[in-house]
Design a protein around this motif. Structure first.
Motif, short mmCIF file in Angstrom:
data_model
loop_
_atom_site.label_atom_id
_atom_site.label_comp_id
_atom_site.label_asym_id
_atom_site.label_seq_id
_atom_site.Cartn_x
_atom_site.Cartn_y
_atom_site.Cartn_z
N UNK A 127 20.61 97.24 52.96
CA UNK A 127 21.80 96.46 52.61
C UNK A 127 23.00 97.33 52.26
N UNK A 128 22.73 98.60 51.90
CA UNK A 128 23.82 99.48 51.46
C UNK A 128 24.13 100.59 52.45
N UNK A 129 23.48 100.61 53.59
CA UNK A 129 23.73 101.67 54.57
C UNK A 129 25.08 101.47 55.26
N UNK A 130 25.77 102.57 55.46
CA UNK A 130 27.04 102.56 56.19
C UNK A 130 26.98 103.61 57.30
N UNK A 131 27.44 103.28 58.51
CA UNK A 131 27.38 104.25 59.60
C UNK A 131 28.46 105.32 59.49
N UNK A 132 28.13 106.49 60.01
CA UNK A 132 29.08 107.60 60.04
C UNK A 132 28.86 108.38 61.33
N UNK A 133 29.94 108.77 61.97
CA UNK A 133 29.86 109.51 63.22
C UNK A 133 30.33 110.95 62.99
N UNK A 134 29.57 111.91 63.51
CA UNK A 134 29.93 113.32 63.43
C UNK A 134 30.16 113.86 64.84
N UNK A 135 31.23 114.62 65.01
CA UNK A 135 31.47 115.31 66.27
C UNK A 135 30.57 116.54 66.34
N UNK A 136 30.33 117.02 67.55
CA UNK A 136 29.54 118.24 67.71
C UNK A 136 30.20 119.37 66.93
N UNK A 194 26.17 119.02 62.96
CA UNK A 194 25.79 118.24 64.14
C UNK A 194 25.67 119.14 65.36
N UNK A 195 24.48 119.13 65.98
CA UNK A 195 24.25 119.93 67.18
C UNK A 195 24.88 119.26 68.40
N UNK A 196 25.19 118.00 68.29
CA UNK A 196 25.84 117.22 69.33
C UNK A 196 26.51 116.05 68.64
N UNK A 197 27.22 115.22 69.36
CA UNK A 197 27.78 114.03 68.71
C UNK A 197 26.63 113.22 68.12
N UNK A 198 26.75 112.89 66.85
CA UNK A 198 25.64 112.29 66.12
C UNK A 198 26.13 111.11 65.28
#
Length: 227
Positions: A127-136, A194-198
């Protein structure tokens, strides 16, 4: 930022970060939202501020939008929830939201660290998780950083290397990292990049502490197999 709706906000010409054409405030309180809607402030757009899970009740009192991190991870689901709410189909919207939450519960339950926890504890985390995107090449944390959360890799890979060591570990899709710093409340001792977009799901340190205060099995479970 969760902004208050008050007389100052309603009369502001154009706050920093907003355009003069539309003042948008994120709202998380249904009573506050309903009160704001009664005010003659046509330049204020009212948007739900706690993503999909609280969108239905906020829509019910007048919001016409919601903040969405899910759009970065599962865009079709986020768009479908928005469409259901726009046409007033709350049953469909709630079903779609439940599907999203069930997916996260299943993902958490498949990790080595949390797989033995009961569903209600996994649900509290989901219920408390939020997505996050990391560039390589982008760092998630570095040695000396304070613990900022527990991270579940949705897709991609994170390289983890302890400072002063040649030892390298790869955290892959479906795996957790960040637990050691959380349960010890000590700074990170490794680089995580991040080894790749993650894409990650993030449980913030504050939310972890709040959930653990009610369900201490969360900390015990993490302690058995941490990264």
């Amino acid at each position: 930022m969760h902004a208050r709706i008050d007389d100052e906000a309603a009369s502001a010409p154009h706050p920093i970060g907003e355009t003069p054409e539309a003042l948008i405030r994120r709202v998380i309180d249904t009573h506050l939202l309903a009160e704001a809607l009664r005010r003659p402030a046509p330049r204020i757009g009212l948007v739900g501020g706690l993503a999909e899970t609280l969108a239905p009740p906020l829509y019910a009192v007048g919001a016409r939008g919601f903040t969405s991190g899910l759009i970065n991870v599962w865009p079709a689901q986020s768009v479908a929830i928005h469409a259901a709410l726009d046409k007033g189909d709350y049953a469909e919207a709630n079903l779609l939201i439940a599907q999203m939450q069930d997916y996260l519960v299943q993902s958490l339950g498949q990790t080595a660290e949390l797989g033995n926890l009961p569903r209600h504890t996994l649900q509290a985390v989901a219920d408390h998780l939020q997505p996050r995107r990391l560039a390589k090449g982008q760092y998630l944390f570095r040695p000396g950083d304070q613990p900022s959360g527990l991270f579940l890799v949705e897709n991609g890979n994170i390289d983890v290397q302890t400072e002063g060591s040649d030892e390298r570990q790869v955290v892959r899709t479906g795996e957790l990292l960040g637990a050691m710093a959380l349960i010890t409340n000590k700074p990170h001792t490794s680089n995580a990049v991040a080894a790749e977009e993650t894409v990650l799901w993030v449980l913030s340190a504050d939310d972890f502490q709040a959930i653990n205060s009610r369900q201490p099995g969360l900390r015990r479970s993490l302690g058995r197999n941490v990264r």
